[in-house]
Design an enzyme around this catalytic site. Structure first.
Site, PDB file in Angstrom:
ATOM      1  N   GLU A  56      -5.443  -4.483  10.832  1.00  0.00           N
ATOM      2  CA  GLU A  56      -4.379  -3.504  11.027  1.00  0.00           C
ATOM      3  C   GLU A  56      -4.656  -2.700  12.294  1.00  0.00           C
ATOM      4  OE1 GLU A  56      -2.373  -2.392   7.060  1.00  0.00           O
ATOM      5  OE2 GLU A  56      -4.185  -1.199   7.195  1.00  0.00           O
TER       6      GLU A  56
ATOM      7  N   ASN B 294       0.872  -1.173   0.000  1.00  0.00           N
ATOM      8  CA  ASN B 294       0.000   0.000   0.000  1.00  0.00           C
ATOM      9  C   ASN B 294       0.910   1.225   0.000  1.00  0.00           C
ATOM     10  OD1 ASN B 294      -1.808   2.049   0.475  1.00  0.00           O
ATOM     11  ND2 ASN B 294      -2.272   1.451   2.597  1.00  0.00           N
ATOM     12  N   TRP B 295       1.050   1.835  -1.171  1.00  0.00           N
ATOM     13  CA  TRP B 295       1.990   2.958  -1.281  1.00  0.00           C
ATOM     14  C   TRP B 295       1.427   4.256  -0.711  1.00  0.00           C
ATOM     15  CZ3 TRP B 295       4.096   2.139  -6.970  1.00  0.00           C
ATOM     16  CH2 TRP B 295       5.018   1.071  -6.948  1.00  0.00           C
ATOM     17  N   LYS B 296       0.156   4.272  -0.404  1.00  0.00           N
ATOM     18  CA  LYS B 296      -0.488   5.502   0.102  1.00  0.00           C
ATOM     19  C   LYS B 296      -0.207   6.641  -0.882  1.00  0.00           C
ATOM     20  CE  LYS B 296      -0.079   3.489   4.621  1.00  0.00           C
ATOM     21  NZ  LYS B 296      -0.022   3.618   6.057  1.00  0.00           N
TER      22      LYS B 296
ATOM     23  N   GLY C 246       2.885  -0.863   4.264  1.00  0.00           N
ATOM     24  CA  GLY C 246       3.001   0.525   3.857  1.00  0.00           C
ATOM     25  C   GLY C 246       4.459   0.890   3.645  1.00  0.00           C
ATOM     26  N   GLY C 247       5.047   1.526   4.655  1.00  0.00           N
ATOM     27  CA  GLY C 247       6.400   2.087   4.544  1.00  0.00           C
ATOM     28  C   GLY C 247       7.435   1.135   3.977  1.00  0.00           C
TER      29      GLY C 247
ATOM     30  N   HIS D  94      -9.494   1.436   4.988  1.00  0.00           N
ATOM     31  CA  HIS D  94      -8.202   1.689   5.646  1.00  0.00           C
ATOM     32  C   HIS D  94      -8.396   2.715   6.766  1.00  0.00           C
ATOM     33  CE1 HIS D  94      -4.100   2.951   6.353  1.00  0.00           C
ATOM     34  NE2 HIS D  94      -3.740   1.800   5.828  1.00  0.00           N
TER      35      HIS D  94
ATOM     36  N   GLY E 270       2.489   2.642  10.641  1.00  0.00           N
ATOM     37  CA  GLY E 270       3.442   3.721  10.411  1.00  0.00           C
ATOM     38  C   GLY E 270       4.164   4.176  11.668  1.00  0.00           C
TER      39      GLY E 270
ATOM     40  N   SER F 234       3.420  -1.791  10.416  1.00  0.00           N
ATOM     41  CA  SER F 234       4.874  -1.856  10.624  1.00  0.00           C
ATOM     42  C   SER F 234       5.470  -3.233  10.325  1.00  0.00           C
ATOM     43  CB  SER F 234       5.234  -1.393  12.044  1.00  0.00           C
ATOM     44  OG  SER F 234       4.846  -0.043  12.237  1.00  0.00           O
TER      45      SER F 234
ATOM     46  N   GLU G 136      -6.731   5.159   7.663  1.00  0.00           N
ATOM     47  CA  GLU G 136      -6.542   6.571   7.272  1.00  0.00           C
ATOM     48  C   GLU G 136      -7.791   7.113   6.575  1.00  0.00           C
ATOM     49  OE1 GLU G 136      -2.828   5.924   5.220  1.00  0.00           O
ATOM     50  OE2 GLU G 136      -1.938   5.388   7.153  1.00  0.00           O
TER      51      GLU G 136
END
Ligand code: PGA
Length: 260
Positions: free
Chosen positions: A174, A10-12, A241-242, A102, A180, A220, A104
């Protein structure tokens, strides 16, 4: 039950078209020759979807190897919805998955269980496979609300989905406090939550669907913790993500995660 692991990046709001192309070319070189018995999914921002599709195609990757996901979709078909993207538009770019719910989207953009449910139904109408995200905040966990929150999110979010829809759905657990932040749930915390989510699916759809549905862990995930998380019996992959912004670490997460 043999569930095929699924690893999704998930590159956001990261990577425009040219960075997408660079990532994919490098990632494909890195996974060549590895026997990664899993589904691999990349979810770039909307505007990078055409470049992702084109780069995968020109690299000779068929849709079996790397699948394309969108990070969101509209709950509406078409019309006066400024800034929105419809499921049919996504289909044109060979999108197979869509991340919905998600945290966010829930916390920053005010998406309620009801909105998320409408998007889930719309995605299924277009035959897109939802990656349905759920998870509790730290305050909810510390307040003993973990199970109540997951129960509400699952029950409301999946309303109206049939057993057939569920066969095409992936759930991503999640914990919001792990996203993150560098703090990962312990594998025991993750396993407990996954087992609970699977039991909720069993209540709603029966034991067979519950045994088949894939539940990813997200929050994470890194090359260093992927193996331990993936060793848990109810964890069937990861939403990353990251650590999925670099081809090397995304590859290492998948490789390490599949080791056991
Ligand atoms: P993270 O994000 O891996 O950077 O914690 C996970 C996610 O939000 O899907």
């Amino acid at each position: 039950m043999n569930r095929k692991p699924i690893f999704a990046a998930n590159w956001k709001m990261n990577k425009g078209a040219s960075e997408t192309e660079d990532f994919v070319k490098s990632f494909i070189t890195k996974i060549q020759g590895l026997n990664l018995a899993s589904e691999i999914v990349i979810a770039p921002p909307f505007v990078s979807l055409p470049k992702l599709a084109e780069t995968l195609h020109s690299s000779g990757q068929n849709s079996q190897t790397i699948q394309i996901a969108a990070q969101n979709c509209s709950q509406f078909d078409a019309g006066a919805y400024t800034g929105e993207v419809s499921v049919m538009m996504l289909r044109e770019f060979f999108v197979h998955y869509v991340i919905l719910g998600h945290s966010e989207r829930r916390s920053i953009f005010g998406e309620t269980d009801e909105i998320i449910n409408a998007k889930m139904l719309k995605a299924r109408e277009a035959n897109l496979k939802p990656i349905f995200c759920i998870g509790e905040t730290l305050a909810e966990r510390e307040g003993g609300q973990l199970e109540a929150v997951l129960r509400r999110q699952v029950t409301e979010g999946l309303k109206g989905l049939t057993e057939k829809d569920m066969a095409e759905t992936v759930i991503a657990y999640e914990p919001v406090w792990a996203i993150g932040t560098g703090v990962t749930a312990t594998s025991q915390q993750a396993q407990d939550a996954h087992a609970f989510v699977r039991s909720l699916v069993s209540e709603l759809y029966g034991a067979d669907t519950a045994a088949r549905i894939r539940i990813q862990y997200g929050g994470s995930v890194k090359p260093g913790n992927a193996a331990e998380l993936m060793a848990c019996p109810d964890i069937d992959g990861a939403l990353i993500g990251g650590a999925a912004l670099e081809p090397q670490s995304f590859m290492e997460i998948i490789r390490n995660g599949l080791e056991n």
